[in-house]
Design an enzyme around this catalytic site. Structure first.
Site, PDB file in Angstrom:
ATOM      1  N   GLU A 209       0.834  -1.202   0.000  1.00 31.25           N
ATOM      2  CA  GLU A 209       0.000   0.000   0.000  1.00 31.25           C
ATOM      3  C   GLU A 209       0.868   1.250   0.000  1.00 31.25           C
ATOM      4  OE1 GLU A 209      -2.262  -0.357   3.586  1.00 31.25           O
ATOM      5  OE2 GLU A 209      -2.916  -2.408   3.124  1.00 31.25           O
ATOM      6  N   LYS A 211       2.243   4.500   1.334  1.00 34.49           N
ATOM      7  CA  LYS A 211       2.326   5.119   2.659  1.00 34.49           C
ATOM      8  C   LYS A 211       2.127   6.623   2.470  1.00 34.49           C
ATOM      9  CE  LYS A 211       4.838   5.218   6.980  1.00 34.49           C
ATOM     10  NZ  LYS A 211       4.249   6.537   7.323  1.00 34.49           N
ATOM     11  N   ARG A 216      -2.964  10.058  10.669  1.00 35.06           N
ATOM     12  CA  ARG A 216      -3.710   8.835  11.000  1.00 35.06           C
ATOM     13  C   ARG A 216      -5.024   9.184  11.693  1.00 35.06           C
ATOM     14  NH1 ARG A 216      -1.329   3.632  12.389  1.00 35.06           N
ATOM     15  NH2 ARG A 216      -3.003   2.077  12.343  1.00 35.06           N
ATOM     16  N   ARG A 231      -4.681   9.750  16.140  1.00 28.80           N
ATOM     17  CA  ARG A 231      -3.763   8.680  16.527  1.00 28.80           C
ATOM     18  C   ARG A 231      -3.660   8.554  18.044  1.00 28.80           C
ATOM     19  NH1 ARG A 231       1.040   6.912  13.616  1.00 28.80           N
ATOM     20  NH2 ARG A 231       2.385   5.710  14.977  1.00 28.80           N
ATOM     21  N   GLU A 260      -6.202   7.447   6.945  1.00 27.15           N
ATOM     22  CA  GLU A 260      -5.474   8.710   7.045  1.00 27.15           C
ATOM     23  C   GLU A 260      -6.309   9.804   6.400  1.00 27.15           C
ATOM     24  OE1 GLU A 260      -1.473   9.117   6.666  1.00 27.15           O
ATOM     25  OE2 GLU A 260      -0.989   7.139   7.476  1.00 27.15           O
ATOM     26  N   PHE A 296      -7.587   2.223   4.899  1.00 30.38           N
ATOM     27  CA  PHE A 296      -6.808   1.049   4.511  1.00 30.38           C
ATOM     28  C   PHE A 296      -7.162  -0.199   5.318  1.00 30.38           C
ATOM     29  CE2 PHE A 296      -4.031   3.686   7.270  1.00 30.38           C
ATOM     30  CZ  PHE A 296      -3.953   2.862   8.386  1.00 30.38           C
ATOM     31  N   ARG A 368       3.369  -3.124  17.720  1.00 30.89           N
ATOM     32  CA  ARG A 368       4.283  -2.885  16.609  1.00 30.89           C
ATOM     33  C   ARG A 368       5.018  -4.198  16.339  1.00 30.89           C
ATOM     34  NH1 ARG A 368       6.423   1.891  14.975  1.00 30.89           N
ATOM     35  NH2 ARG A 368       5.983   2.898  16.977  1.00 30.89           N
ATOM     36  N   LYS A 374       7.015  -0.718   7.108  1.00 27.99           N
ATOM     37  CA  LYS A 374       7.028   0.509   6.311  1.00 27.99           C
ATOM     38  C   LYS A 374       8.374   0.621   5.599  1.00 27.99           C
ATOM     39  CE  LYS A 374       8.059   3.130  10.527  1.00 27.99           C
ATOM     40  NZ  LYS A 374       7.579   4.188  11.441  1.00 27.99           N
TER      41      LYS A 374
END
Length: 510
Positions: A209, A211, A216, A231, A260, A296, A368, A374
């Site tokens: 995707e 970025k 966010r 966020r 986003e 997304f 995470r 990313k």
């Protein structure tokens, strides 16, 4: 429970680097707390009271010289009541009355308790009890599975409130927790990868995707009500009318979407992140292109949680529901050349890079991990500003050279990894001088030391060994890209991540 017990535990866990010992110490204290003390205690041990900021600055707290009490008499419920009362003091002379109430509390505290309270209320309580450790401690003390605690906390958004049912109702109550539309969920986070090829080799078949260089958001709907969260999980619905309109127009009764917001200039180019953030705190006006949503992921639909479904199924649901113009560009592939082509296309369109997401991965709220990677050109890290130095020449009178800190997952502290004054615009210099003086904790000659709460995105060319810094590494040719007011310091990148970058490039730390 006496405050002195909390202070003693804080001092004990600060003195050890062993994770197991920290968890054991925290769990022992939690196990001795009454149910109504647990939310208070969790906040105190995690380093932030459950009330958040209370409107008394560090200068007032540290300037007050109050004789300490000879013996401990305070309990945590009393301290919590005082902290909770302070934000309600408003009107003429409110600052003086708030300070007086705090000074009265400090006057009943011992010297160690005074130091603890001051650091707790200024965000300086860095004793290593990060939220991940607190989750493990709650699990140990309550006798429930740690993964269940983590999942419930991510869905509920508040570890303090999750801890109460963990102790009083057990694991079944936590397992029963579900997403509640209009109550924000902690967003899934991504790790970094050095290249599209590396990311694809790690992920296998993946959703590749763009970025986007946006902000966010998380969009919720329940019936006719729509809420949009940042966020940081703050509600920002009234600032994003186009997002609310899009979500309200979907053929659903309830939904939670991850995405986003972005805007384009008159020539169709995406606005830069800092430009979007400058608009994010204000209502939209008719003369500017509105902030538009690009989604997304989908976490919930019409009463059903989707976070445990594989990404491929979530994508199919999302694309069947949301108009194509509101979707982040993506392709699903297992071919490295296609991923590299997507990266080039995203960069040509002036976006940051790509996200490579394992197609079979679930949505791990608040975590995470390696499921989301990313890929951006060069190296980028989000670091915390620990201090700043007064500038010279044309920067005289401005705080300029930044001391950059990475988060240490073991100690809970921030480790300095370099300095930079490069990339700072005049506007940045003016802003940071004003902001940094507001959060200063002490000064030593030309250096102003800060509360570790401002996150800055830094680009750099590599990592080198350094005997100067405690982390034994330093960033090479670091330069400021932008400030990240949307990111809290506990989401900054880690010293462990920097060590991995160093070692991946053939470095050795002696």
């Amino acid at each position: 429970m006496r405050l002195a017990e909390v202070v003693a535990t804080s001092q004990k866990i600060a003195g050890t680097r062993a994770r197991r010992a920290k968890v054991a110490g925290l769990a022992d204290l939690l196990a001795r707390a009454a149910p109504d003390e647990i939310p208070i205690l969790v906040g105190f041990l995690a380093g932030r009271p459950r009330q958040g900021r209370i409107g008394v600055g560090p200068a007032a707290l540290w300037a007050s010289e109050i004789d300490p009490a000879p013996e401990p008499v305070l309990d945590i419920a009393e301290v919590d009541r005082v902290i909770g009362a302070i934000p309600g003091i408003t009107g003429s002379g409110s600052q003086a009355r708030r300070t007086a109430l705090l000074e009265s509390l400090l006057g009943r505290a011992t010297a160690d308790e005074q130091d603890y309270l001051r650091r707790l209320l200024t965000g300086e309580l860095r004793h290593g009890a990060l939220e991940g450790l607190m989750m493990d401690a709650v699990a140990v003390a309550a006798g429930v599975d740690a993964a269940v605690v983590r999942r419930a906390a991510m869905l509920g958004g508040d570890l303090g409130s999750i801890a109460v049912p963990a102790f009083t109702e057990g694991e079944a109550a936590l397992r029963a927790m579900r997403i509640v539309p209009l109550r924000p969920v902690r967003p899934m986070l991504a790790s970094s990868s050095g290249s599209a090829a590396d990311a694809m080799e790690s992920s296998g078949r993946a959703s590749v995707e763009w970025k986007l260089d946006g902000v966010r958001i998380q969009a919720h709907r329940a019936g006719t009500r729509v809420a949009v969260f940042s966020r940081r999980l703050n509600e920002v619905t009234d600032r994003l009318p186009v997002v609310a309109e899009v979500v309200f127009g979907l053929p659903v009764s309830s939904v939670v979407l991850d995405g986003e917001v972005l805007a384009h200039d008159l020539e169709g180019r995406p606005e830069r992140f800092e430009q979007i953030m400058s608009r994010f705190g204000t209502h939209q006006d008719g003369d500017r292109t509105p902030l538009f949503p690009y989604f997304f992921d989908i976490l919930h639909l019409d009463g059903e949680d989707l976070i445990d479904l594989p990404l491929g199924r979530r994508i199919a649901t999302l694309e069947s529901l949301v108009p194509s113009e509101c979707l982040v560009p993506r392709l699903v592939t297992d071919r490295i050349p296609e991923a590299e082509g997507a990266l080039s296309e995203a960069r040509r369109s002036r976006h940051e890079g790509i996200m490579v997401k394992a197609i079979g991965s679930t949505y791990q709220a608040g975590r995470r991990g390696s499921a989301w990677l990313k890929v951006k050109p060069a190296y980028h890290l989000d670091l915390v500003v620990l201090a700043a130095e007064w500038g010279h020449g044309r920067r005289t009178g401005r705080l300029s050279n930044l001391h950059l800190g990475a988060r240490d997952t073991e100690s809970g502290r921030f480790v300095m990894v370099g300095k930079t004054f490069k990339g700072l615009t005049d506007a940045m210099l003016a802003w940071q001088t004003e902001r940094f003086l507001e959060i200063a904790v002490r000064r030593e000659r030309h250096v102003v030391f800060l509360r570790p709460e401002v996150v800055v995105e830094v680009a750099f060319d590599g990592v080198q060994s350094s005997p100067v810094y405690p982390g034994e590494v330093a960033l090479r040719f670091a330069r400021v890209k932008q400030y990240r007011p949307d990111k809290p310091p506990d989401q900054a990148d880690t010293i462990q991540r920097i060590h991995r970058i160093f070692e991946e490039r053939g470095g050795r730390r002696d």
